[in-house]
Design a protein around this motif. Sequence first.
Motif, mmCIF file in Angstrom:
data_model
loop_
_atom_site.group_PDB
_atom_site.id
_atom_site.type_symbol
_atom_site.label_atom_id
_atom_site.label_comp_id
_atom_site.label_asym_id
_atom_site.label_seq_id
_atom_site.Cartn_x
_atom_site.Cartn_y
_atom_site.Cartn_z
ATOM 1 N N VAL A 149 2.218 22.002 26.876
ATOM 2 C CA VAL A 149 2.975 21.022 26.768
ATOM 3 C C VAL A 149 3.175 20.343 25.541
ATOM 4 C CG1 VAL A 149 3.755 18.670 27.610
ATOM 5 C CG2 VAL A 149 2.644 20.120 29.357
ATOM 6 N N LEU A 150 4.240 20.569 24.633
ATOM 7 C CA LEU A 150 4.541 20.060 23.620
ATOM 8 C C LEU A 150 5.325 18.783 23.569
ATOM 9 C CD1 LEU A 150 4.192 23.023 23.645
ATOM 10 C CD2 LEU A 150 5.905 23.257 21.643
ATOM 11 N N ALA A 151 5.000 17.822 22.641
ATOM 12 C CA ALA A 151 5.471 16.364 22.601
ATOM 13 C C ALA A 151 6.356 16.471 21.345
ATOM 14 C CB ALA A 151 4.314 15.510 22.670
ATOM 15 N N THR A 161 -9.171 22.673 23.081
ATOM 16 C CA THR A 161 -9.902 21.676 22.228
ATOM 17 C C THR A 161 -9.329 21.178 20.892
ATOM 18 O OG1 THR A 161 -10.644 23.595 20.706
ATOM 19 C CG2 THR A 161 -11.888 23.404 22.579
ATOM 20 N N VAL A 162 -7.910 21.436 20.692
ATOM 21 C CA VAL A 162 -7.364 20.927 19.474
ATOM 22 C C VAL A 162 -5.954 20.090 20.020
ATOM 23 C CG1 VAL A 162 -8.237 22.995 17.857
ATOM 24 C CG2 VAL A 162 -6.202 23.333 19.209
ATOM 25 N N PRO A 163 -5.566 19.227 19.257
ATOM 26 C CA PRO A 163 -4.295 18.523 19.664
ATOM 27 C C PRO A 163 -3.165 19.153 19.024
ATOM 28 C CG PRO A 163 -5.633 17.169 18.155
ATOM 29 C CD PRO A 163 -6.505 18.492 18.392
ATOM 30 N N VAL A 164 -3.173 19.822 17.979
ATOM 31 C CA VAL A 164 -2.024 20.172 17.036
ATOM 32 C C VAL A 164 -1.867 21.521 16.885
ATOM 33 C CG1 VAL A 164 -0.809 19.979 14.819
ATOM 34 C CG2 VAL A 164 -1.902 17.726 16.121
ATOM 35 N N GLY A 165 -0.939 22.124 17.103
ATOM 36 C CA GLY A 165 -0.594 23.601 16.662
ATOM 37 C C GLY A 165 0.746 23.733 15.966
ATOM 38 N N ARG A 166 1.127 24.992 15.636
ATOM 39 C CA ARG A 166 2.482 25.362 14.925
ATOM 40 C C ARG A 166 3.261 26.107 16.154
ATOM 41 N NH1 ARG A 166 -1.427 24.665 12.188
ATOM 42 N NH2 ARG A 166 -2.474 26.587 12.511
ATOM 43 N N VAL A 167 4.580 25.404 16.394
ATOM 44 C CA VAL A 167 5.373 25.961 17.417
ATOM 45 C C VAL A 167 6.418 26.771 16.192
ATOM 46 C CG1 VAL A 167 7.023 24.166 17.379
ATOM 47 C CG2 VAL A 167 7.045 25.926 19.161
ATOM 48 N N PRO A 178 4.773 21.761 12.903
ATOM 49 C CA PRO A 178 3.483 21.346 13.473
ATOM 50 C C PRO A 178 3.909 20.597 14.668
ATOM 51 C CG PRO A 178 3.335 20.869 11.059
ATOM 52 C CD PRO A 178 4.809 21.474 11.371
ATOM 53 N N VAL A 179 3.226 20.320 15.578
ATOM 54 C CA VAL A 179 3.390 19.856 17.043
ATOM 55 C C VAL A 179 1.899 19.320 17.716
ATOM 56 C CG1 VAL A 179 3.767 21.888 18.241
ATOM 57 C CG2 VAL A 179 4.952 19.830 18.941
ATOM 58 N N SER A 180 2.256 18.181 18.294
ATOM 59 C CA SER A 180 1.104 17.680 19.295
ATOM 60 C C SER A 180 1.355 18.402 20.487
ATOM 61 C CB SER A 180 1.358 16.301 19.578
ATOM 62 O OG SER A 180 0.937 15.745 18.356
ATOM 63 N N PHE A 181 0.347 19.004 21.068
ATOM 64 C CA PHE A 181 0.078 19.677 22.479
ATOM 65 C C PHE A 181 -0.694 19.597 23.381
ATOM 66 C CE2 PHE A 181 -2.257 22.623 20.211
ATOM 67 C CZ PHE A 181 -2.925 23.450 21.123
ATOM 68 N N ARG A 182 -0.859 19.905 24.607
ATOM 69 C CA ARG A 182 -1.837 19.901 25.377
ATOM 70 C C ARG A 182 -1.936 21.145 26.293
ATOM 71 N NH1 ARG A 182 -2.837 14.046 27.833
ATOM 72 N NH2 ARG A 182 -3.635 13.869 25.702
ATOM 73 N N ALA A 183 -2.812 21.610 26.493
ATOM 74 C CA ALA A 183 -3.114 22.694 27.347
ATOM 75 C C ALA A 183 -3.251 21.844 28.890
ATOM 76 C CB ALA A 183 -4.329 23.632 27.277
ATOM 77 N N VAL A 184 -2.497 22.477 29.867
ATOM 78 C CA VAL A 184 -2.906 21.556 31.083
ATOM 79 C C VAL A 184 -3.464 22.689 32.085
ATOM 80 C CG1 VAL A 184 -0.725 19.864 30.733
ATOM 81 C CG2 VAL A 184 -0.347 22.001 31.777
ATOM 82 N N PRO A 185 -3.990 22.139 33.162
ATOM 83 C CA PRO A 185 -4.588 22.777 34.150
ATOM 84 C C PRO A 185 -4.174 24.199 34.675
ATOM 85 C CG PRO A 185 -5.117 20.894 34.405
ATOM 86 C CD PRO A 185 -3.968 20.618 33.674
ATOM 87 N N ASP A 186 -2.589 24.121 34.793
ATOM 88 C CA ASP A 186 -2.093 25.292 35.533
ATOM 89 C C ASP A 186 -1.734 26.458 34.314
ATOM 90 O OD1 ASP A 186 0.216 24.285 34.119
ATOM 91 O OD2 ASP A 186 1.529 23.882 35.735
ATOM 92 N N GLY A 187 -2.171 26.131 33.088
ATOM 93 C CA GLY A 187 -1.978 27.054 32.100
ATOM 94 C C GLY A 187 -0.946 27.054 31.008
ATOM 95 N N LEU A 227 3.977 12.861 32.464
ATOM 96 C CA LEU A 227 3.430 13.370 31.168
ATOM 97 C C LEU A 227 3.592 11.851 30.214
ATOM 98 C CD1 LEU A 227 5.418 16.492 30.730
ATOM 99 C CD2 LEU A 227 2.807 16.304 30.663
ATOM 100 N N LEU A 228 4.307 11.135 30.417
ATOM 101 C CA LEU A 228 4.535 9.785 29.815
ATOM 102 C C LEU A 228 2.953 9.123 30.055
ATOM 103 C CD1 LEU A 228 8.151 8.395 30.257
ATOM 104 C CD2 LEU A 228 7.127 9.237 28.135
ATOM 105 N N ARG A 229 2.486 9.279 31.158
ATOM 106 C CA ARG A 229 1.266 8.324 31.332
ATOM 107 C C ARG A 229 0.306 9.330 30.667
ATOM 108 N NH1 ARG A 229 3.555 8.123 36.343
ATOM 109 N NH2 ARG A 229 2.250 9.881 37.131
ATOM 110 N N GLU A 230 -0.035 10.789 30.839
ATOM 111 C CA GLU A 230 -0.984 11.302 30.312
ATOM 112 C C GLU A 230 -0.803 12.432 29.441
ATOM 113 O OE1 GLU A 230 -1.993 12.989 34.128
ATOM 114 O OE2 GLU A 230 -2.325 11.232 35.215
ATOM 115 N N GLY A 231 0.607 12.675 28.887
ATOM 116 C CA GLY A 231 0.737 13.825 27.934
ATOM 117 C C GLY A 231 0.285 13.442 26.391
ATOM 118 N N PRO A 232 0.652 14.421 25.840
ATOM 119 C CA PRO A 232 0.624 14.378 24.362
ATOM 120 C C PRO A 232 1.643 13.417 23.907
ATOM 121 C CG PRO A 232 1.237 16.475 24.825
ATOM 122 C CD PRO A 232 0.987 15.901 26.099
#
Length: 144
Positions: free
Chosen positions: A51-53, A21-27, A39-48, A104-109
């Motif tokens: 992905v950090l950008a 539900t959130v696009p940014v976290g802290r690595v 701080p880093v943009s990330f996305r949770a993907v279906p396999d659990g 990931l370039l097409r759909e990732g953070p």
Amino acid sequence: MDPDKRVETLSDAECRRLLGTVPVGRVVYTEHALPAVLPVSFRAVPDGRLVLALRPGSSTARALDGTVAALQADELDPAGRSGWSVLVHGRAELVRDPAEHAALLREGPRPWIGEDRPTFVVLTPELISGRRLRPARERAGADK
């Protein structure tokens, strides 16, 4: 009200849901033998996995590759002193597979600094924990 009654330990499933539900976290990682947090943009993907950008060629991506790292994400309401926080520990790896990178370039953070071709790092969760702090007024109403 007992402050401990406001704190809820979150299940693994709820932690994973909230991460989506959130696009940014802290690595959290080690850089030059010292703890580092960014701080880093990330996305949770279906396999659990997460992905950090990152910017291409960043020292953060190099420092993360092949290490154990953590990602903390949250949503907080300072006025209500409520919210949630999730902490994930796991192994971080640069995405090297050209097909996975292209997808990931097409759909990732995307990194916050506008990069068309970010470096992606995948964090595979091994430990997940989370807590929710309920607003005092919500909890007080629930006790009546």
